[in-house]
Design a protein around this motif. Structure first.
Motif, mmCIF file in Angstrom:
data_model
loop_
_atom_site.group_PDB
_atom_site.id
_atom_site.type_symbol
_atom_site.label_atom_id
_atom_site.label_comp_id
_atom_site.label_asym_id
_atom_site.label_seq_id
_atom_site.Cartn_x
_atom_site.Cartn_y
_atom_site.Cartn_z
ATOM 1 N N ARG A 31 0.798 -1.225 0.000
ATOM 2 C CA ARG A 31 0.000 0.000 0.000
ATOM 3 C C ARG A 31 0.834 1.280 0.000
ATOM 4 N NH1 ARG A 31 -3.987 1.990 4.536
ATOM 5 N NH2 ARG A 31 -5.114 3.474 3.274
ATOM 6 N N ALA A 32 1.847 1.358 0.819
ATOM 7 C CA ALA A 32 2.658 2.581 0.894
ATOM 8 C C ALA A 32 3.360 2.841 -0.443
ATOM 9 C CB ALA A 32 3.678 2.480 2.027
ATOM 10 N N GLU A 33 3.918 1.799 -1.054
ATOM 11 C CA GLU A 33 4.570 1.952 -2.356
ATOM 12 C C GLU A 33 3.542 2.349 -3.421
ATOM 13 O OE1 GLU A 33 7.708 -1.175 -3.410
ATOM 14 O OE2 GLU A 33 6.570 -2.090 -1.764
ATOM 15 N N ALA A 34 2.357 1.749 -3.326
ATOM 16 C CA ALA A 34 1.292 2.061 -4.289
ATOM 17 C C ALA A 34 0.900 3.531 -4.184
ATOM 18 C CB ALA A 34 0.087 1.158 -4.045
ATOM 19 N N ARG A 35 0.767 4.019 -2.960
ATOM 20 C CA ARG A 35 0.402 5.414 -2.742
ATOM 21 C C ARG A 35 1.470 6.345 -3.331
ATOM 22 N NH1 ARG A 35 0.513 5.585 2.532
ATOM 23 N NH2 ARG A 35 -1.543 4.649 2.749
ATOM 24 N N THR A 36 2.728 6.047 -3.052
ATOM 25 C CA THR A 36 3.828 6.865 -3.575
ATOM 26 C C THR A 36 3.835 6.864 -5.097
ATOM 27 O OG1 THR A 36 5.147 6.441 -1.599
ATOM 28 C CG2 THR A 36 6.335 7.138 -3.575
ATOM 29 N N GLN A 37 3.616 5.697 -5.698
ATOM 30 C CA GLN A 37 3.611 5.596 -7.157
ATOM 31 C C GLN A 37 2.441 6.365 -7.758
ATOM 32 O OE1 GLN A 37 5.863 3.727 -9.663
ATOM 33 N NE2 GLN A 37 4.838 5.562 -10.387
ATOM 34 N N LEU A 38 1.280 6.264 -7.137
ATOM 35 C CA LEU A 38 0.114 6.979 -7.656
ATOM 36 C C LEU A 38 0.304 8.487 -7.523
ATOM 37 C CD1 LEU A 38 -2.591 6.911 -9.008
ATOM 38 C CD2 LEU A 38 -3.656 6.535 -6.766
ATOM 39 N N GLU A 39 0.901 8.929 -6.445
ATOM 40 C CA GLU A 39 1.181 10.358 -6.285
ATOM 41 C C GLU A 39 2.129 10.849 -7.385
ATOM 42 O OE1 GLU A 39 2.522 10.310 -2.232
ATOM 43 O OE2 GLU A 39 0.483 10.607 -1.438
ATOM 44 N N ALA A 40 3.115 10.028 -7.754
ATOM 45 C CA ALA A 40 4.034 10.393 -8.840
ATOM 46 C C ALA A 40 3.279 10.475 -10.168
ATOM 47 C CB ALA A 40 5.173 9.384 -8.928
ATOM 48 N N ALA A 41 2.381 9.545 -10.402
ATOM 49 C CA ALA A 41 1.581 9.562 -11.633
ATOM 50 C C ALA A 41 0.722 10.819 -11.690
ATOM 51 C CB ALA A 41 0.707 8.309 -11.713
ATOM 52 N N LEU A 42 0.158 11.203 -10.556
ATOM 53 C CA LEU A 42 -0.709 12.386 -10.513
ATOM 54 C C LEU A 42 0.071 13.681 -10.692
ATOM 55 C CD1 LEU A 42 -3.158 11.228 -7.719
ATOM 56 C CD2 LEU A 42 -3.669 11.523 -10.158
ATOM 57 N N GLU A 43 1.367 13.669 -10.402
ATOM 58 C CA GLU A 43 2.194 14.843 -10.702
ATOM 59 C C GLU A 43 2.287 15.040 -12.206
ATOM 60 O OE1 GLU A 43 6.020 14.764 -8.784
ATOM 61 O OE2 GLU A 43 5.114 14.357 -6.831
ATOM 62 N N ASN A 44 2.234 13.947 -12.961
ATOM 63 C CA ASN A 44 2.297 14.011 -14.416
ATOM 64 C C ASN A 44 0.930 14.209 -15.054
ATOM 65 O OD1 ASN A 44 5.079 13.709 -14.557
ATOM 66 N ND2 ASN A 44 4.938 11.490 -14.519
ATOM 67 N N ASN A 45 -0.113 13.762 -14.379
ATOM 68 C CA ASN A 45 -1.472 13.943 -14.889
ATOM 69 C C ASN A 45 -2.451 13.910 -13.715
ATOM 70 O OD1 ASN A 45 -3.938 13.988 -16.133
ATOM 71 N ND2 ASN A 45 -3.495 12.346 -17.568
ATOM 72 N N PRO A 46 -2.842 15.070 -13.229
ATOM 73 C CA PRO A 46 -3.728 15.121 -12.067
ATOM 74 C C PRO A 46 -5.162 14.681 -12.359
ATOM 75 C CG PRO A 46 -3.308 17.330 -12.884
ATOM 76 C CD PRO A 46 -2.432 16.403 -13.678
ATOM 77 N N TRP A 47 -5.480 14.347 -13.603
ATOM 78 C CA TRP A 47 -6.848 13.997 -13.984
ATOM 79 C C TRP A 47 -7.089 12.504 -14.082
ATOM 80 C CZ3 TRP A 47 -9.886 17.907 -13.283
ATOM 81 C CH2 TRP A 47 -9.336 19.192 -13.351
ATOM 82 N N LEU A 48 -6.132 11.697 -13.655
ATOM 83 C CA LEU A 48 -6.314 10.251 -13.702
ATOM 84 C C LEU A 48 -7.506 9.840 -12.840
ATOM 85 C CD1 LEU A 48 -2.623 9.066 -13.252
ATOM 86 C CD2 LEU A 48 -3.981 8.999 -15.352
ATOM 87 N N SER A 49 -8.298 8.909 -13.333
ATOM 88 C CA SER A 49 -9.444 8.445 -12.544
ATOM 89 C C SER A 49 -8.988 7.773 -11.255
ATOM 90 C CB SER A 49 -10.313 7.493 -13.371
ATOM 91 O OG SER A 49 -9.555 6.370 -13.779
ATOM 92 N N GLU A 50 -7.779 7.221 -11.256
ATOM 93 C CA GLU A 50 -7.244 6.552 -10.067
ATOM 94 C C GLU A 50 -6.987 7.518 -8.918
ATOM 95 O OE1 GLU A 50 -6.101 4.074 -13.657
ATOM 96 O OE2 GLU A 50 -6.039 6.208 -13.164
ATOM 97 N N ARG A 51 -7.050 8.811 -9.170
ATOM 98 C CA ARG A 51 -6.785 9.795 -8.110
ATOM 99 C C ARG A 51 -7.736 9.612 -6.931
ATOM 100 N NH1 ARG A 51 -9.682 12.665 -12.006
ATOM 101 N NH2 ARG A 51 -11.381 13.964 -11.244
ATOM 102 N N HIS A 52 -8.906 9.088 -7.200
ATOM 103 C CA HIS A 52 -9.903 8.890 -6.144
ATOM 104 C C HIS A 52 -9.471 7.817 -5.138
ATOM 105 C CE1 HIS A 52 -12.491 11.625 -8.240
ATOM 106 N NE2 HIS A 52 -12.380 10.912 -9.340
#
Length: 184
Positions: free
Chosen positions: A148-169
Motif C-alpha cells: 500500500r505505501a509503495e502504491a500510494r507513492t507511485q500513484l502520487e508520482a503519476a498524478l504529478e504528471n497527470n492530475p486527472w487520472l481516474s485513479e486519483r480517487h
C-alpha cells in the motif's frame, strides 16, 4: 509457447526483421504533462490524457503497430491469451518499446498475475519514466500485492504528471490508498 511466438512472428511478414529504435517522445510527452497540469477541468484533462495515449500507442514501425493493434483488438474481445501472445511477440520484436511491456502488464493484471504485471511495468518505466499509464498501472498492481505505501507513492508520482487520472480517487479519505486512520 515458443511455437506460438514463432507463429506470431512469422504471421507478420516484416516482423522477422529488426525493430527500429523507438522515437524519442520526451519533448512531446513533457508538453502534454504541462497541458494536463494546466487543464482547468476534468473534460480538458481527459482530452490531454487521450493525447498521451496516442503518443504511447504509436509503435516504432508498421509491423510493430500491426501486432500492437491486433493485441488491443484481442484484449477488447476478452481474448486475453491471444492478447498476451501478441504483446509477448511485440516485446520480443521491439524490446525497447515501453508500450509493449505496458500492454502485456495490463493483460497480466487482468489475469490477476500481479507479480508478472509488476515486472513488465517496471521495464516500461525504465524505458519511459513518465509513462503515466504505466505509473498508474504500477500503483494498482502494488495495491493488489498489498504494498500500500509503495502504491500510494507511485500513484502520487503519476498524478504529478497527470492530475486527472481516474485513479486519483484511490487517495481520498476512506479509499484504498487514502490516509490511514488512527488506531483505536
Amino acid at each position: 509457447m515458443k511455437h506460438l511466438l514463432v507463429t506470431l512472428l512469422l504471421s507478420t511478414p516484416a516482423l522477422a526483421e529488426t525493430c527500429p529504435p523507438s522515437s524519442d517522445i520526451t519533448t512531446e510527452l513533457n508538453a502534454l504533462i504541462e497541458d494536463a497540469n494546466a487543464a482547468q477541468d476534468e473534460r480538458s484533462g481527459r482530452a490531454v490524457s487521450d493525447k498521451m495515449w496516442m503518443v504511447w500507442l504509436r509503435a516504432p514501425d508498421a509491423s510493430a503497430q500491426e501486432v500492437l493493434d491486433r493485441g488491443m483488438r484481442q484484449r477488447g474481445n476478452f481474448d486475453f491469451v491471444g492478447a498476451y501472445e501478441s504483446f509477448d511477440a511485440l516485446v520480443a520484436y521491439c524490446p525497447d518499446y515501453a508500450e509493449g511491456y505496458n500492454q502485456r502488464a495490463f493483460i497480466s493484471f487482468l489475469r490477476e498475475d500481479f507479480a508478472a504485471a509488476l515486472i513488465d511495468l517496471e521495464r516500461a518505466l525504465d524505458l519511459s519514466p513518465d509513462h503515466v499509464g504505466a505509473q498508474s498501472g504500477r500503483a494498482l498492481t502494488l495495491m493488489n500485492l498489498g504494498r500500500r505505501a509503495e502504491a500510494r507513492t507511485q500513484l502520487e508520482a503519476a498524478l504529478e504528471n497527470n492530475p486527472w487520472l481516474s485513479e486519483r480517487h484511490l487517495l481520498a479519505d476512506g479509499a484504498p490508498l487514502g490516509p490511514e486512520g488512527e488506531e483505536l
